[in-house]
Design a protein around this motif. Structure first.
Motif, PDB file in Angstrom:
ATOM      1  N   GLU A   1      -3.246  -8.336  20.464  1.00 46.51           N
ATOM      2  CA  GLU A   1      -3.137  -9.054  21.731  1.00 46.51           C
ATOM      3  C   GLU A   1      -2.865  -8.092  22.879  1.00 46.51           C
ATOM      4  N   ALA A   2      -3.449  -8.402  24.043  1.00 53.93           N
ATOM      5  CA  ALA A   2      -3.218  -7.610  25.245  1.00 53.93           C
ATOM      6  C   ALA A   2      -1.731  -7.628  25.592  1.00 53.93           C
ATOM      7  N   ASP A   3      -1.279  -6.570  26.222  1.00 53.33           N
ATOM      8  CA  ASP A   3       0.102  -6.389  26.678  1.00 53.33           C
ATOM      9  C   ASP A   3       1.108  -6.185  25.551  1.00 53.33           C
ATOM     10  N   THR A   4       0.636  -5.957  24.330  1.00 51.90           N
ATOM     11  CA  THR A   4       1.521  -5.649  23.218  1.00 51.90           C
ATOM     12  C   THR A   4       1.870  -4.164  23.263  1.00 51.90           C
ATOM     13  N   GLU A   5       3.166  -3.863  23.300  1.00 53.03           N
ATOM     14  CA  GLU A   5       3.587  -2.468  23.270  1.00 53.03           C
ATOM     15  C   GLU A   5       3.616  -2.002  21.829  1.00 53.03           C
ATOM     16  N   VAL A   6       3.040  -0.813  21.602  1.00 54.17           N
ATOM     17  CA  VAL A   6       2.980  -0.264  20.251  1.00 54.17           C
ATOM     18  C   VAL A   6       3.547   1.152  20.243  1.00 54.17           C
ATOM     19  N   SER A   7       4.201   1.488  19.148  1.00 54.34           N
ATOM     20  CA  SER A   7       4.726   2.841  18.942  1.00 54.34           C
ATOM     21  C   SER A   7       3.876   3.532  17.895  1.00 54.34           C
ATOM     22  N   ALA A   8       3.864   4.854  17.939  1.00 51.36           N
ATOM     23  CA  ALA A   8       3.125   5.613  16.941  1.00 51.36           C
ATOM     24  C   ALA A   8       3.545   5.148  15.554  1.00 51.36           C
ATOM     25  N   GLY A   9       2.554   4.852  14.726  1.00 50.42           N
ATOM     26  CA  GLY A   9       2.828   4.389  13.372  1.00 50.42           C
ATOM     27  C   GLY A   9       2.826   2.884  13.209  1.00 50.42           C
ATOM     28  N   ASP A  10       2.788   2.138  14.317  1.00 49.58           N
ATOM     29  CA  ASP A  10       2.757   0.674  14.237  1.00 49.58           C
ATOM     30  C   ASP A  10       1.390   0.176  13.793  1.00 49.58           C
TER      31      ASP A  10
ATOM     32  N   VAL B   1       0.265   8.326  10.882  1.00 48.38           N
ATOM     33  CA  VAL B   1      -0.115   9.719  10.975  1.00 48.38           C
ATOM     34  C   VAL B   1       0.229  10.226  12.364  1.00 48.38           C
ATOM     35  N   VAL B   2       0.326  11.514  12.486  1.00 50.41           N
ATOM     36  CA  VAL B   2       0.672  12.137  13.749  1.00 50.41           C
ATOM     37  C   VAL B   2      -0.416  13.133  14.134  1.00 50.41           C
ATOM     38  N   VAL B   3      -0.392  13.674  15.380  1.00 47.02           N
ATOM     39  CA  VAL B   3      -1.506  14.428  15.937  1.00 47.02           C
ATOM     40  C   VAL B   3      -1.246  15.914  16.174  1.00 47.02           C
ATOM     41  N   ARG B   4      -2.225  16.734  15.989  1.00 52.06           N
ATOM     42  CA  ARG B   4      -2.156  18.138  16.386  1.00 52.06           C
ATOM     43  C   ARG B   4      -3.507  18.504  16.982  1.00 52.06           C
TER      44      ARG B   4
ATOM     45  N   VAL C   1     -11.154  13.361  20.849  1.00 49.05           N
ATOM     46  CA  VAL C   1     -11.337  12.380  19.777  1.00 49.05           C
ATOM     47  C   VAL C   1     -10.665  12.984  18.555  1.00 49.05           C
ATOM     48  N   LYS C   2      -9.725  12.246  17.986  1.00 49.54           N
ATOM     49  CA  LYS C   2      -8.980  12.733  16.827  1.00 49.54           C
ATOM     50  C   LYS C   2      -9.073  11.713  15.700  1.00 49.54           C
ATOM     51  N   TYR C   3      -8.810  12.198  14.497  1.00 45.93           N
ATOM     52  CA  TYR C   3      -8.909  11.390  13.283  1.00 45.93           C
ATOM     53  C   TYR C   3      -7.616  11.515  12.503  1.00 45.93           C
ATOM     54  N   THR C   4      -7.302  10.489  11.731  1.00 40.26           N
ATOM     55  CA  THR C   4      -6.125  10.555  10.876  1.00 40.26           C
ATOM     56  C   THR C   4      -6.576  10.743   9.431  1.00 40.26           C
ATOM     57  N   SER C   5      -5.686  11.199   8.605  1.00 34.13           N
ATOM     58  CA  SER C   5      -6.015  11.372   7.191  1.00 34.13           C
ATOM     59  C   SER C   5      -6.191  10.014   6.511  1.00 34.13           C
ATOM     60  N   GLN C   6      -5.789   8.963   7.188  1.00 30.43           N
ATOM     61  CA  GLN C   6      -5.954   7.613   6.643  1.00 30.43           C
ATOM     62  C   GLN C   6      -7.165   6.904   7.239  1.00 30.43           C
TER      63      GLN C   6
ATOM     64  N   ASN D   1      -2.786  15.902  22.151  1.00 30.52           N
ATOM     65  CA  ASN D   1      -2.946  17.345  21.963  1.00 30.52           C
ATOM     66  C   ASN D   1      -1.702  18.024  21.398  1.00 30.52           C
ATOM     67  N   THR D   2      -0.621  17.282  21.235  1.00 28.76           N
ATOM     68  CA  THR D   2       0.618  17.908  20.793  1.00 28.76           C
ATOM     69  C   THR D   2       1.226  17.286  19.546  1.00 28.76           C
ATOM     70  N   THR D   3       0.779  16.109  19.161  1.00 27.17           N
ATOM     71  CA  THR D   3       1.364  15.442  17.998  1.00 27.17           C
ATOM     72  C   THR D   3       0.744  15.993  16.726  1.00 27.17           C
ATOM     73  N   GLU D   4       1.586  16.397  15.811  1.00 28.30           N
ATOM     74  CA  GLU D   4       1.130  16.980  14.558  1.00 28.30           C
ATOM     75  C   GLU D   4       0.463  15.932  13.670  1.00 28.30           C
ATOM     76  N   GLY D   5      -0.637  16.306  13.039  1.00 24.49           N
ATOM     77  CA  GLY D   5      -1.252  15.439  12.043  1.00 24.49           C
ATOM     78  C   GLY D   5      -2.606  14.867  12.414  1.00 24.49           C
ATOM     79  N   LEU D   6      -2.964  14.845  13.679  1.00 22.15           N
ATOM     80  CA  LEU D   6      -4.303  14.367  14.025  1.00 22.15           C
ATOM     81  C   LEU D   6      -5.300  15.491  13.771  1.00 22.15           C
ATOM     82  N   LEU D   7      -6.481  15.103  13.338  1.00 22.21           N
ATOM     83  CA  LEU D   7      -7.498  16.062  12.923  1.00 22.21           C
ATOM     84  C   LEU D   7      -8.683  16.065  13.881  1.00 22.21           C
ATOM     85  N   THR D   8      -9.308  17.221  14.028  1.00 24.61           N
ATOM     86  CA  THR D   8     -10.586  17.284  14.724  1.00 24.61           C
ATOM     87  C   THR D   8     -11.640  16.702  13.795  1.00 24.61           C
ATOM     88  N   LEU D   9     -12.832  16.480  14.299  1.00 26.56           N
ATOM     89  CA  LEU D   9     -13.915  15.986  13.457  1.00 26.56           C
ATOM     90  C   LEU D   9     -14.176  16.945  12.299  1.00 26.56           C
TER      91      LEU D   9
END
Length: 172
Positions: free
Chosen positions: A85-94, A5-8, A46-51, A152-160
């Protein structure tokens, strides 16, 4: 159950109804636990995803990730949580974690990119924390965000309020 999911973000003045909803919601962040108290002023957003994931971002670029009370209830009693695990790089959607329960198993995805600072080791000993306090002691990952402004700019994240409305819509 969980997916990418993505954020708005939307800036608004909270109405009394919105404040009442936030205070009464079981999907609101637990204000006495680390995901809220990490910084003295609490999270910037604080944002929420549809999932049914949540992410709480603080002013120092640190974010906490977990699943909502709705998701924890749907999964049933947690039996095992895969901790990132610590130091794991993650991308949106991982996928950063998986939650196994008596009913099913589900992946937990991050909506934003960054580096895992730590996984919540308390979940290894007590996976039931994800059921008793999913928005507090049951947080899954602490992530240093690559670009904190994305919350604050990624489409798809929801407010409470938006998240709660989506749950009401799903129930009808």
């Amino acid at each position: 159950m969980f997916s990418r999911v993505v954020v708005r973000s939307s800036r608004f003045v909270a109405s009394p109804l919105r404040l009442a909803l936030r205070c009464q919601s079981t999907n609101a962040l637990n204000k006495s636990q680390l995901p809220f108290t990490h910084s003295g002023e609490g999270p910037l957003a604080v944002k929420y995803t549809s999932q049914h994931e949540w992410i709480a971002a603080h002013s120092d670029g640190t974010a906490f990730l977990g699943i909502t009370k709705y998701a924890a209830d749907a999964l049933g009693d947690a039996t095992y949580i895969e901790i990132p695990e610590a130091d794991t790089e993650v991308s949106a959607g991982d996928s950063v974690s998986s939650v196994e329960s008596v009913k099913s198993a589900s992946e937990v995805y991050t909506p934003l990119s960054g580096t895992v600072v730590e996984g919540n080791a308390a979940l290894e000993e007590s996976p039931q924390l994800i059921n008793t306090d999913p928005l507090g002691e049951g947080w899954i990952a602490k992530i240093k965000l690559e670009n904190p402004e994305e919350i604050n700019t990624t489409e798809g994240l929801l407010t409470l309020e938006q998240y709660e409305q989506s749950l009401e819509h799903d129930e009808h």
